[in-house]
Design an enzyme around this catalytic site. Structure first.
Site, PDB file in Angstrom:
ATOM      1  N   HIS A   1       0.829  -1.210   0.000  1.00  0.00           N
ATOM      2  CA  HIS A   1       0.000   0.000   0.000  1.00  0.00           C
ATOM      3  C   HIS A   1       0.868   1.267   0.000  1.00  0.00           C
ATOM      4  CE1 HIS A   1      -3.665   2.351   1.110  1.00  0.00           C
ATOM      5  NE2 HIS A   1      -2.757   3.136   1.650  1.00  0.00           N
ATOM      6  N   GLU A   2       1.771   1.347   0.955  1.00  0.00           N
ATOM      7  CA  GLU A   2       2.577   2.579   1.057  1.00  0.00           C
ATOM      8  C   GLU A   2       3.472   2.746  -0.175  1.00  0.00           C
ATOM      9  OE1 GLU A   2       1.281   4.368   3.107  1.00  0.00           O
ATOM     10  OE2 GLU A   2       0.400   2.891   4.471  1.00  0.00           O
TER      11      GLU A   2
ATOM     12  N   HIS B   1       1.614   4.217  -3.105  1.00  0.00           N
ATOM     13  CA  HIS B   1       1.478   5.678  -3.043  1.00  0.00           C
ATOM     14  C   HIS B   1       2.601   6.386  -3.799  1.00  0.00           C
ATOM     15  CE1 HIS B   1      -1.986   6.635  -0.585  1.00  0.00           C
ATOM     16  NE2 HIS B   1      -1.598   5.898   0.441  1.00  0.00           N
TER      17      HIS B   1
ATOM     18  N   ASP C   1      -8.725  14.847   9.328  1.00  0.00           N
ATOM     19  CA  ASP C   1      -8.200  13.608   9.898  1.00  0.00           C
ATOM     20  C   ASP C   1      -9.220  12.478   9.853  1.00  0.00           C
ATOM     21  OD1 ASP C   1      -5.637  14.265  10.445  1.00  0.00           O
ATOM     22  OD2 ASP C   1      -6.038  14.931  12.484  1.00  0.00           O
TER      23      ASP C   1
ATOM     24  N   TYR D   1     -10.993   4.389   0.684  1.00  0.00           N
ATOM     25  CA  TYR D   1     -10.140   3.225   0.435  1.00  0.00           C
ATOM     26  C   TYR D   1     -10.879   2.133  -0.338  1.00  0.00           C
ATOM     27  CZ  TYR D   1      -6.829   5.042   3.896  1.00  0.00           C
ATOM     28  OH  TYR D   1      -5.924   5.803   4.571  1.00  0.00           O
TER      29      TYR D   1
HETATM   30  N1  BES Z   1      -1.758   8.056   3.874  1.00  0.00           N
HETATM   31  C1  BES Z   1      -2.370   7.077   4.687  1.00  0.00           C
HETATM   32  C2  BES Z   1      -2.465   7.463   6.139  1.00  0.00           C
HETATM   33  C3  BES Z   1      -3.293   8.706   6.394  1.00  0.00           C
HETATM   34  C4  BES Z   1      -4.420   8.986   5.665  1.00  0.00           C
HETATM   35  C5  BES Z   1      -2.894   9.561   7.390  1.00  0.00           C
HETATM   36  C6  BES Z   1      -5.152  10.148   5.912  1.00  0.00           C
HETATM   37  C7  BES Z   1      -3.610  10.703   7.645  1.00  0.00           C
HETATM   38  C8  BES Z   1      -4.744  11.010   6.911  1.00  0.00           C
HETATM   39  C9  BES Z   1      -1.641   5.734   4.577  1.00  0.00           C
HETATM   40  O1  BES Z   1      -1.170   5.473   3.293  1.00  0.00           O
HETATM   41  C10 BES Z   1      -2.635   4.653   4.860  1.00  0.00           C
HETATM   42  O2  BES Z   1      -3.566   4.541   4.116  1.00  0.00           O
HETATM   43  N2  BES Z   1      -2.409   3.890   5.910  1.00  0.00           N
HETATM   44  C11 BES Z   1      -3.262   2.788   6.254  1.00  0.00           C
HETATM   45  C12 BES Z   1      -2.621   1.543   5.708  1.00  0.00           C
HETATM   46  C13 BES Z   1      -3.535   0.471   5.282  1.00  0.00           C
HETATM   47  C14 BES Z   1      -4.689   0.900   4.420  1.00  0.00           C
HETATM   48  C15 BES Z   1      -2.759  -0.647   4.592  1.00  0.00           C
HETATM   49  C16 BES Z   1      -3.328   2.726   7.767  1.00  0.00           C
HETATM   50  O3  BES Z   1      -2.596   3.470   8.421  1.00  0.00           O
HETATM   51  O4  BES Z   1      -4.119   1.979   8.302  1.00  0.00           O
HETATM   52 ZN    ZN Z   2      -2.838   5.106   1.991  1.00  0.00          ZN
END
Ligand code: BES
Ligand code: ZN
Length: 642
Positions: free
Chosen positions: A328-329, A332, A407, A416
């Protein structure tokens, strides 16, 4: 606009106050920057900055990390491109920053003091910093210090780290927390390059979302460069007892010494993931891809900071079953970091695309059965979340004002799961080869730009729908993007492996006989999660005890299991059997996704709420400000049944 009349009216209403008519295009052309799109100018409601008047092109940071005071102290120098010849102010975003001095430099490079005004804080947006710049200087330098409570930083005592020897500090800038550690134009509408010099205690390693050097010596003085322009939410810093171990020539892991071996072997497929994504969507454009493993208080699963993904240690479970997080990361690096949402209200362009790409990487590496299981779990969660979510928050194209606190987006299944589902729908309609080529061109076309939902929809119409009118209609696209819920023509996904889990669960609920160890011996995290998640709302005391006896769920080291098991125990009225384990879990882990469902289940009874409050009081000093805020909201909103 080329939509059906009714839909185009809807689109105009959707755009509302957020997108105003284009101002004189001539001003922008004169300054050499074409407008973002011919038809719309984007207003980011989460930033005070005025990027139509002036844009930051480069940021130079000069900071000291002061662990004792829990402060970053130093200066930020912004390189500016003035688009409006009559502008007399530079407006920046800040939150709880002490601004000590502001200076501006002319062409000759001499800095002279500037006057400024720091407005009262808005609870969501922070304080607007208005700097008087009648001469529109090319560079402005702000000397400042952060607050120990900065919303975008967490300062950890040594006791909260793996090694317990050194303190730790890390940032989390997304969505709008960069402004709590750097005064800047905190909006994804602009991109800038950056450099930094950072001083820290001699024994501390400092890393940023920039050119970290795998062989850097611990000198206490570090310098960084980020030559690719990034939006502000991708600014990142971390400091602590960190060591590096390579995975490949261009990928590796930074972690505390006690964690680095385990992390490197869990994430050993990272290079293959990069190559898989490159084959699909073109070259990885950020040079290195390293992963920083944070202490368990990190409030998210992962954060796609460019060149240095931040990751929770809770996915290191020994069998690679949770490495979709890295997929996932990494994804991005194309969807988000390369092609960026124009405002956080277009968040699904980042997270939906990324969740789709994540699943493609998982499928390529671990096979279709695994990717199907992941889709089923996510879509079940979506169903649960949508059942109680305000329908307007189930729309991909969030309307202005519906998202007061940006947030909140990160917890939404809309961006998602519905986003990824939409892309899977497009893929299935036009065929995988056609869709892969489309996405690859999309990433190239908008590389290093911020775009809106409307821009994507226009691009999709021209480059996919109009080319395959027999396979796909704009009305269907618009249903996905502008309407609540999930269209009934959405593709279904089934999992053969979950059919086995369903059979085992159903048999047990009927007869009390658990599936044979030969069957469960093959199960990975996904199967266990599904086994628990599809249980009835509550179980009897005997059933809870039997499951625990057989599988030792209480006390599990797997957070994905814990976040589902403990709420089931609580709903079944069996909290007392697991109190120490629940308390330990909530005190050790700060990842919101894993702990909020447990708090939410607890506060539904008066007793549970009292327990939750006691645990929170204990855990609080170790939580990140973002997590603290979320838990406080759950406790404050709770209306226990008894
Ligand atoms: N970019 C996001 C985290 C985020 C989103 C932080 C919106 C603040 C505001 C990150 O890429 C993400 O989606 N993390 C998920 C991972 C999962 C979907 C695999 C998480 O932290 O749960
Ligand atoms: Zn993400």
């Amino acid at each position: 606009m080329r939509l059906l009349p009714i839909l185009s009216l809807a689109a105009v209403l959707l755009a509302g106050c957020q997108r105003d008519a284009a101002p004189a295009a001539a001003t922008q052309e004169a300054a050499g920057t074409p407008p973002p799109t011919p038809a719309e100018v984007v207003v980011d409601r989460h930033s005070f900055s005025e990027p139509d008047k002036v844009k930051t092109t480069d940021l130079a940071l000069d900071l000291v990390v002061d662990f004792e005071a829990r402060e970053l102290v130093g200066s930020a120098t912004l390189q500016l491109d003035w688009l409006d010849d009559s502008a007399t102010q530079l407006v920046l975003d800040t939150r709880e920053l002490s601004i000590e001095q502001v200076e501006g430099a002319g062409v000759e490079g001499v800095f002279v003091p500037l006057t400024f005004e720091l407005a009262d804080a808005d609870p969501v947006l922070g304080s607007k910093l208005s700097i008087n710049t009648p001469s529109r200087p090319e560079r402005v330098r702000i000397s400042y210090r952060t607050s120990p409570q900065a919303s975008g930083l967490q300062w950890l005592e040594p006791s909260m780290t793996e090694g317990k020897q050194q303190p730790f500090m890390f940032s989390q800038s997304q969505q709008i927390h960069a402004r709590s550690w750097v005064p800047l134009q905190d909006t994804p509408r602009i991109r800038f390059t950056y450099s930094a010099t950072v001083k820290a205690p001699a024994d501390t390693m400092v890393l940023m979302s920039a050119d970290n050097k795998p062989d850097a010596a611990r000198t206490g003085e570090y310098s960084f460069k980020m030559p690719q322009p990034i939006p502000s939410y991708l600014l990142a810093i971390a400091a602590g007892d960190l060591v590096f171990k390579p995975i490949s020539e261009r990928a590796g892991v930074w972690a505390e010494p006690a964690m680095v071996e385990r992390a490197t072997s869990e994430f050993g497929d990272t290079e293959t993931m990069i190559q898989t994504a490159e084959k699909l969507y073109g070259p990885y454009r950020w040079e290195r891809y390293d992963i920083l493993v944070l202490p368990p208080s990190f409030p998210y699963g992962g954060m796609e900071n460019p060149r240095l993904t931040f990751a929770t240690p809770t996915v290191i479970v020994g069998d690679k079953s949770l490495v979709a997080l890295i997929a996932h990361e990494l994804a991005h690096s194309w969807s988000g970091n390369l092609v960026t949402f124009a405002t956080s209200e277009d968040g699904w362009l980042n997270e939906g695309f990324t969740s789709y790409v994540e699943n493609r990487i998982v499928e390529a590496l671990f096979g279709k059965e695994r990717s199907e299981m992941e889709y089923v779990i996510e879509r079940n969660d979506l169903k649960t979340e949508f059942a109680s979510l305000d329908p307007k928050l189930t729309v991909l194209a969030t309307r202005p004002g519906d998202l007061p606190d940006p947030d909140s987006y990160s917890s939404s299944a809309t961006a998602y799961t519905k986003g990824a589902w939409f892309l899977q729908f497009l893929e299935q309609r036009v065929g995988r080869d056609t869709f892969d080529a489309f996405l690859r061109d999309y990433f190239d076309h908008f590389a290093f730009q911020g775009i809106t939902t409307t821009q994507f929809v226009d691009y999709l119409k021209t480059n996919l729908v109009d080319k395959h009118p027999e396979k796909l209609a704009m009305a269907e696209v618009e249903a996905w993007v502008y309407e609540p819920g999930v269209p009934d023509f959405a593709p279904k996904v089934e999992s053969r492996r979950f059919a086995v889990v369903d059979a085992g669960r159903t048999a047990w609920l009927g007869s009390g006989e658990l599936p044979s160890p030969q069957v469960t011996g093959e199960w990975t995290t996904q199967e266990w999660v599904y086994f628990i998640e599809r249980m009835p709302e509550s179980l009897s005391a005997e059933q809870i005890a039997q499951l625990d006896e057989a599988y030792a769920f209480t006390g599990t080291a797997n957070g994905e299991v814990a976040m589902r098991w403990y709420p089931l125990v609580v709903r079944s009225g069996q909290t007392a059997t697991a109190e120490p384990e629940i308390a330990a879990f909530l005190e050790r882990i700060g990842r919101r996704k894993l702990i909020l469902p447990i708090y939410s289940a607890l506060v539904r009874s008066a007793e549970g709420k009292a327990f939750a409050q006691r645990v929170f009081d204990q855990a609080r000093p170790g939580y990140h400000p973002i997590t603290t805020g979320s838990v406080e909201r759950i406790l404050a909103d709770a209306r226990p049944a008894e």
